[in-house]
Design a protein around this motif. Sequence first.
Motif, mmCIF file in Angstrom:
data_model
loop_
_atom_site.group_PDB
_atom_site.id
_atom_site.type_symbol
_atom_site.label_atom_id
_atom_site.label_comp_id
_atom_site.label_asym_id
_atom_site.label_seq_id
_atom_site.Cartn_x
_atom_site.Cartn_y
_atom_site.Cartn_z
ATOM 1 N N ILE A 4 35.410 -14.775 -6.869
ATOM 2 C CA ILE A 4 35.283 -16.150 -6.377
ATOM 3 C C ILE A 4 35.095 -17.113 -7.543
ATOM 4 C CG2 ILE A 4 33.845 -17.720 -5.011
ATOM 5 C CD1 ILE A 4 33.411 -15.367 -3.069
ATOM 6 N N PHE A 5 34.268 -16.727 -8.507
ATOM 7 C CA PHE A 5 34.081 -17.555 -9.702
ATOM 8 C C PHE A 5 35.407 -17.722 -10.435
ATOM 9 C CE2 PHE A 5 33.228 -17.804 -14.291
ATOM 10 C CZ PHE A 5 32.566 -19.020 -14.327
ATOM 11 N N LYS A 6 36.141 -16.624 -10.589
ATOM 12 C CA LYS A 6 37.433 -16.665 -11.285
ATOM 13 C C LYS A 6 38.404 -17.598 -10.575
ATOM 14 C CE LYS A 6 41.259 -13.798 -12.809
ATOM 15 N NZ LYS A 6 41.868 -12.465 -12.824
ATOM 16 N N ILE A 7 38.486 -17.486 -9.274
ATOM 17 C CA ILE A 7 39.411 -18.334 -8.518
ATOM 18 C C ILE A 7 39.002 -19.796 -8.625
ATOM 19 C CG2 ILE A 7 40.264 -18.894 -6.201
ATOM 20 C CD1 ILE A 7 40.113 -15.794 -5.674
ATOM 21 N N ASN A 8 37.700 -20.073 -8.552
ATOM 22 C CA ASN A 8 37.250 -21.455 -8.702
ATOM 23 C C ASN A 8 37.567 -22.000 -10.085
ATOM 24 O OD1 ASN A 8 36.145 -22.412 -6.181
ATOM 25 N ND2 ASN A 8 34.639 -20.793 -6.394
ATOM 26 N N MET A 9 37.428 -21.184 -11.121
ATOM 27 C CA MET A 9 37.802 -21.619 -12.474
ATOM 28 C C MET A 9 39.306 -21.885 -12.549
ATOM 29 S SD MET A 9 35.230 -21.884 -14.573
ATOM 30 C CE MET A 9 36.050 -21.869 -16.149
ATOM 31 N N LEU A 10 40.084 -20.984 -11.966
ATOM 32 C CA LEU A 10 41.533 -21.185 -11.954
ATOM 33 C C LEU A 10 41.895 -22.482 -11.235
ATOM 34 C CD1 LEU A 10 42.649 -17.522 -11.178
ATOM 35 C CD2 LEU A 10 43.025 -18.749 -13.328
ATOM 36 N N LEU A 11 41.215 -22.759 -10.133
ATOM 37 C CA LEU A 11 41.475 -23.992 -9.391
ATOM 38 C C LEU A 11 41.150 -25.236 -10.222
ATOM 39 C CD1 LEU A 11 40.219 -23.065 -5.820
ATOM 40 C CD2 LEU A 11 42.545 -23.737 -6.450
ATOM 41 N N ILE A 12 40.057 -25.182 -10.956
ATOM 42 C CA ILE A 12 39.682 -26.325 -11.789
ATOM 43 C C ILE A 12 40.793 -26.646 -12.783
ATOM 44 C CG2 ILE A 12 38.125 -27.068 -13.643
ATOM 45 C CD1 ILE A 12 35.882 -25.536 -12.099
ATOM 46 N N TYR A 13 41.352 -25.618 -13.389
ATOM 47 C CA TYR A 13 42.348 -25.826 -14.436
ATOM 48 C C TYR A 13 43.769 -26.030 -13.912
ATOM 49 C CZ TYR A 13 39.206 -24.910 -18.311
ATOM 50 O OH TYR A 13 38.198 -25.003 -19.232
ATOM 51 N N TYR A 14 44.135 -25.340 -12.849
ATOM 52 C CA TYR A 14 45.556 -25.261 -12.498
ATOM 53 C C TYR A 14 45.930 -25.730 -11.094
ATOM 54 C CZ TYR A 14 45.488 -22.149 -16.572
ATOM 55 O OH TYR A 14 45.308 -21.611 -17.814
ATOM 56 N N LYS A 15 44.984 -26.180 -10.264
ATOM 57 C CA LYS A 15 45.330 -26.451 -8.867
ATOM 58 C C LYS A 15 46.412 -27.515 -8.709
ATOM 59 C CE LYS A 15 41.570 -29.613 -7.696
ATOM 60 N NZ LYS A 15 40.366 -29.726 -6.873
#
Length: 119
Positions: A4-15
Amino acid sequence: MDDIFKINMLLIYYKNLLSERQKKCLEMYYEYDYSLNEIADLLNISKQGVSDNIKRGIENLSEYEDKLKMINNRFKNDKKLEDLKSLFLKFEENSKDYDQETLNKIKEILFNMEVENDI
């Protein structure tokens, strides 16, 4: 890294690189904690459609990170910055002969980099 942390980080950078539908589904699911049924109702699509958009969105986010490595580089740079700060403080503490003005400039740069690197 926790999923979940990884996906949230990915969302911050790439959404913003995702399709609008994938972006909405992922935001609602991970950022706002909506259920699949709630998202389906709000977006007027099937629960399977929501699930597919989330799955494809995560795959896309992971591909972006694999290629661009923005998060990986951010963690590496944060570590390097912490190491530099530590070395600088050790140097400052143990050194008697140094140019105080230059040292103050270096210190200002090192300790103000965190603010500039924030997302």
